[in-house]
Every structure is written in C-alpha cells, then in structure tokens.
Design a protein around this motif. Structure first.
Motif, PDB file in Angstrom:
ATOM      1  N   ASN A  68       0.813  -1.222   0.000  1.00 26.42           N
ATOM      2  CA  ASN A  68       0.000   0.000   0.000  1.00 26.42           C
ATOM      3  C   ASN A  68       0.842   1.266   0.000  1.00 26.42           C
ATOM      4  N   ARG A  69       1.838   1.293  -0.833  1.00 26.42           N
ATOM      5  CA  ARG A  69       2.726   2.448  -0.957  1.00 26.42           C
ATOM      6  C   ARG A  69       2.889   2.808  -2.427  1.00 26.42           C
ATOM      7  N   VAL A  70       3.210   4.050  -2.635  1.00 29.07           N
ATOM      8  CA  VAL A  70       3.614   4.501  -3.960  1.00 29.07           C
ATOM      9  C   VAL A  70       5.082   4.873  -3.852  1.00 29.07           C
ATOM     10  N   PHE A  71       5.899   4.196  -4.600  1.00 29.60           N
ATOM     11  CA  PHE A  71       7.325   4.467  -4.572  1.00 29.60           C
ATOM     12  C   PHE A  71       7.630   5.518  -5.635  1.00 29.60           C
ATOM     13  N   THR A  72       8.387   6.503  -5.261  1.00 32.22           N
ATOM     14  CA  THR A  72       8.633   7.641  -6.153  1.00 32.22           C
ATOM     15  C   THR A  72       9.762   7.389  -7.136  1.00 32.22           C
ATOM     16  N   SER A  73      10.591   6.401  -6.858  1.00 27.63           N
ATOM     17  CA  SER A  73      11.714   6.102  -7.742  1.00 27.63           C
ATOM     18  C   SER A  73      12.267   4.726  -7.396  1.00 27.63           C
ATOM     19  N   TYR A  74      13.161   4.264  -8.226  1.00 28.70           N
ATOM     20  CA  TYR A  74      13.830   2.995  -7.939  1.00 28.70           C
ATOM     21  C   TYR A  74      14.585   3.089  -6.620  1.00 28.70           C
ATOM     22  N   ASP A  75      15.310   4.190  -6.415  1.00 27.24           N
ATOM     23  CA  ASP A  75      16.066   4.356  -5.173  1.00 27.24           C
ATOM     24  C   ASP A  75      15.150   4.368  -3.954  1.00 27.24           C
ATOM     25  N   ASN A  76      13.974   4.982  -4.091  1.00 32.91           N
ATOM     26  CA  ASN A  76      13.003   5.009  -3.004  1.00 32.91           C
ATOM     27  C   ASN A  76      12.522   3.592  -2.690  1.00 32.91           C
TER      28      ASN A  76
END
Length: 107
Positions: A68-76
């Motif tokens: 249940n998350r939205v990751f903002t980037s690969y690094d995130n």
C-alpha cells in the motif's frame, strides 16, 4: 547458478550424492544449467509456503512494511526494501516464529 552448483558439488563427500531443494525460480531450472553428476535438483511445488518458509517471510515484509505504498523512484523502492529487511533481521524471534511449522516438530 552454475557456479553455485559447482561449489556445492565440491563439498559433497566422494561417492555421495546431494539433493538440492529449491523453488522454481527461472534461474534454478534453466535449460542452460550445467548440473554436476553428484547433484540432483528437487524443485518445490509453486506457491507452497508450508514447504518453503521463506515465502512467509516475504509475505510478512510485504504485509507490514512494503504494501500500500507509492514508490517515487527505484532508489526510493530500494531504500524501503532495505529498511524492511533491516527491521526484520533486528527481530530474529520474529523470523523464527514466521518460519516455524508445528507439524515439523511433532515427531
């Protein structure tokens, strides 16, 4: 995987044979594997957490720290996964309880 199997093969006693139990990841069962003569692969059935307790570990991490998350980037994404893993390894009792199989300890 070929290097891993070759290393395992060097540790098998002369005249003995090893059975390596593994999941069905593509690289575990690739046609390009060079299987040493003293090793047999035994793949587990797909999606069988009762036989492969690590499946429950991944599910616990997803349920508690990664879903249940939205990751903002690969690094995130990588940072969150590393954080979840570090939280888990700081709780060895949790790892033991997740992987424990009552039926395996009844005998």
């Amino acid at each position: 995987m070929n290097l891993h199997l070759a290393e395992i093969a060097t540790e098998v006693a002369p005249g003995a044979h090893a059975v390596v139990i593994l999941d069905q990841a593509g690289w575990h069962l690739s046609n390009r594997l060079s299987l040493p003569a003293n090793i047999t692969l035994m793949p587990l059935p797909p999606k069988c957490p009762e036989l492969n307790p690590v499946e429950n570990v991944w599910q616990f991490m997803r349920d508690n720290w990664l879903s249940n998350r939205v990751f903002t980037s690969y690094d995130n994404l990588l940072d969150h996964c590393c954080d979840a893993w570090n939280k888990l390894i700081d709780q060895p009792w949790r790892i033991m309880s997740i992987g424990l199989r009552d039926w395996a300890h009844r005998f």
